[in-house]
Design a protein around this motif. Structure first.
Motif, PDB file in Angstrom:
ATOM      1  N   UNK A  18     -14.543  -4.445 104.878  1.00 27.59           N
ATOM      2  CA  UNK A  18     -13.022  -5.193 104.700  1.00 27.59           C
ATOM      3  C   UNK A  18     -12.536  -5.152 106.375  1.00 27.59           C
ATOM      4  N   UNK A  19     -12.905  -4.104 106.882  1.00 31.13           N
ATOM      5  CA  UNK A  19     -12.610  -4.085 108.605  1.00 31.13           C
ATOM      6  C   UNK A  19     -13.188  -5.153 109.442  1.00 31.13           C
ATOM      7  N   UNK A  20     -14.365  -5.389 109.068  1.00 32.54           N
ATOM      8  CA  UNK A  20     -15.265  -6.160 109.862  1.00 32.54           C
ATOM      9  C   UNK A  20     -14.783  -7.722 109.771  1.00 32.54           C
ATOM     10  N   UNK A  21     -14.434  -8.002 108.423  1.00 33.55           N
ATOM     11  CA  UNK A  21     -14.138  -9.219 108.183  1.00 33.55           C
ATOM     12  C   UNK A  21     -12.851  -9.452 107.320  1.00 33.55           C
ATOM     13  N   UNK A  22     -11.615  -9.003 107.577  1.00 33.62           N
ATOM     14  CA  UNK A  22     -10.384  -9.020 106.848  1.00 33.62           C
ATOM     15  C   UNK A  22     -10.234 -10.352 106.169  1.00 33.62           C
ATOM     16  N   UNK A  23      -9.959 -10.172 104.794  1.00 31.45           N
ATOM     17  CA  UNK A  23      -9.405 -11.475 104.023  1.00 31.45           C
ATOM     18  C   UNK A  23      -8.217 -11.921 104.388  1.00 31.45           C
ATOM     19  N   UNK A  24      -7.493 -11.088 105.051  1.00 31.21           N
ATOM     20  CA  UNK A  24      -6.013 -11.611 105.354  1.00 31.21           C
ATOM     21  C   UNK A  24      -6.137 -12.625 106.413  1.00 31.21           C
ATOM     22  N   UNK A  25      -7.174 -12.444 107.240  1.00 35.58           N
ATOM     23  CA  UNK A  25      -7.283 -13.653 108.324  1.00 35.58           C
ATOM     24  C   UNK A  25      -7.740 -14.889 107.704  1.00 35.58           C
ATOM     25  N   UNK A  26      -8.330 -15.054 106.730  1.00 37.62           N
ATOM     26  CA  UNK A  26      -8.754 -15.977 105.757  1.00 37.62           C
ATOM     27  C   UNK A  26      -7.825 -16.822 105.158  1.00 37.62           C
ATOM     28  N   UNK A  27      -6.783 -16.104 104.532  1.00 35.83           N
ATOM     29  CA  UNK A  27      -5.859 -16.693 103.790  1.00 35.83           C
ATOM     30  C   UNK A  27      -4.492 -15.960 103.869  1.00 35.83           C
ATOM     31  N   UNK A  28      -3.438 -16.701 103.282  1.00 31.08           N
ATOM     32  CA  UNK A  28      -2.175 -16.411 103.607  1.00 31.08           C
ATOM     33  C   UNK A  28      -1.610 -15.328 102.275  1.00 31.08           C
ATOM     34  N   UNK A  29      -2.752 -15.256 101.434  1.00 29.16           N
ATOM     35  CA  UNK A  29      -2.170 -14.522 100.224  1.00 29.16           C
ATOM     36  C   UNK A  29      -2.030 -13.028 100.375  1.00 29.16           C
ATOM     37  N   UNK A  30      -1.513 -12.216  99.604  1.00 28.77           N
ATOM     38  CA  UNK A  30      -1.565 -10.898  99.655  1.00 28.77           C
ATOM     39  C   UNK A  30      -2.842 -10.481  99.215  1.00 28.77           C
ATOM     40  N   UNK A  31      -3.428  -9.390  99.842  1.00 25.92           N
ATOM     41  CA  UNK A  31      -4.690  -8.810  99.671  1.00 25.92           C
ATOM     42  C   UNK A  31      -4.615  -7.369  99.492  1.00 25.92           C
ATOM     43  N   UNK A  32      -5.091  -6.876  98.362  1.00 23.73           N
ATOM     44  CA  UNK A  32      -5.263  -5.550  97.826  1.00 23.73           C
ATOM     45  C   UNK A  32      -6.613  -4.998  98.077  1.00 23.73           C
ATOM     46  N   UNK A  33      -6.870  -3.784  98.567  1.00 26.81           N
ATOM     47  CA  UNK A  33      -8.054  -3.365  98.502  1.00 26.81           C
ATOM     48  C   UNK A  33      -8.352  -2.133  97.285  1.00 26.81           C
ATOM     49  N   UNK A  34      -9.230  -2.400  96.494  1.00 24.71           N
ATOM     50  CA  UNK A  34      -9.401  -1.552  95.231  1.00 24.71           C
ATOM     51  C   UNK A  34     -11.311  -1.556  95.184  1.00 24.71           C
ATOM     52  N   UNK A  35     -11.510  -0.329  94.582  1.00 23.37           N
ATOM     53  CA  UNK A  35     -12.862  -0.200  94.311  1.00 23.37           C
ATOM     54  C   UNK A  35     -13.230  -0.729  92.827  1.00 23.37           C
ATOM     55  N   UNK A  36     -14.278  -1.178  92.487  1.00 23.43           N
ATOM     56  CA  UNK A  36     -14.661  -1.159  91.142  1.00 23.43           C
ATOM     57  C   UNK A  36     -14.501  -0.147  90.232  1.00 23.43           C
TER      58      UNK A  36
END
Length: 92
Positions: A18-36
């Motif tokens: 997540x830190x190496x490639x944050x999804x926030x940089x790819x989308x303007x959508x809210x992103x929540x980090x959760x584990x399976x």
């Protein structure tokens, strides 16, 4: 697949990815980090008010399982097919 409007993105990847490639940089959508594990145990803290959920993982396998668990909890959830590589192709 373009990201639908109004979704909350659930990122299942480990912290280092997540830190190496944050999804926030790819989308303007809210992103929540959760584990399976959090999702499987029902310890995700999500409610229907979270809106439709789009679950993404590194390759697209675990996200399908997580989406099924979330739907079993009464939430609107779909997996992003192909994971982060597919999202990268879509956003370029």
């Amino acid at each position: 697949m373009p990201l639908p409007e109004g979704v909350t993105v659930i990122d299942l990847r480990p912290a280092e990815l997540r830190f190496a490639q944050p999804l926030e940089a790819l989308t303007a959508r809210p992103v929540l980090a959760l584990s399976l594990d959090q999702i499987e145990d029902g310890a995700h803290g999500l409610t229907p008010a979270s809106g439709p959920l789009l679950v993404i993982c590194e390759r697209g396998v675990r996200s399908g399982l997580a989406a099924r668990y979330l739907r079993a909890d009464g939430l609107e959830a779909e997996a992003y097919p192909g994971g982060v590589p597919a999202l990268l192709r879509e956003t370029r």
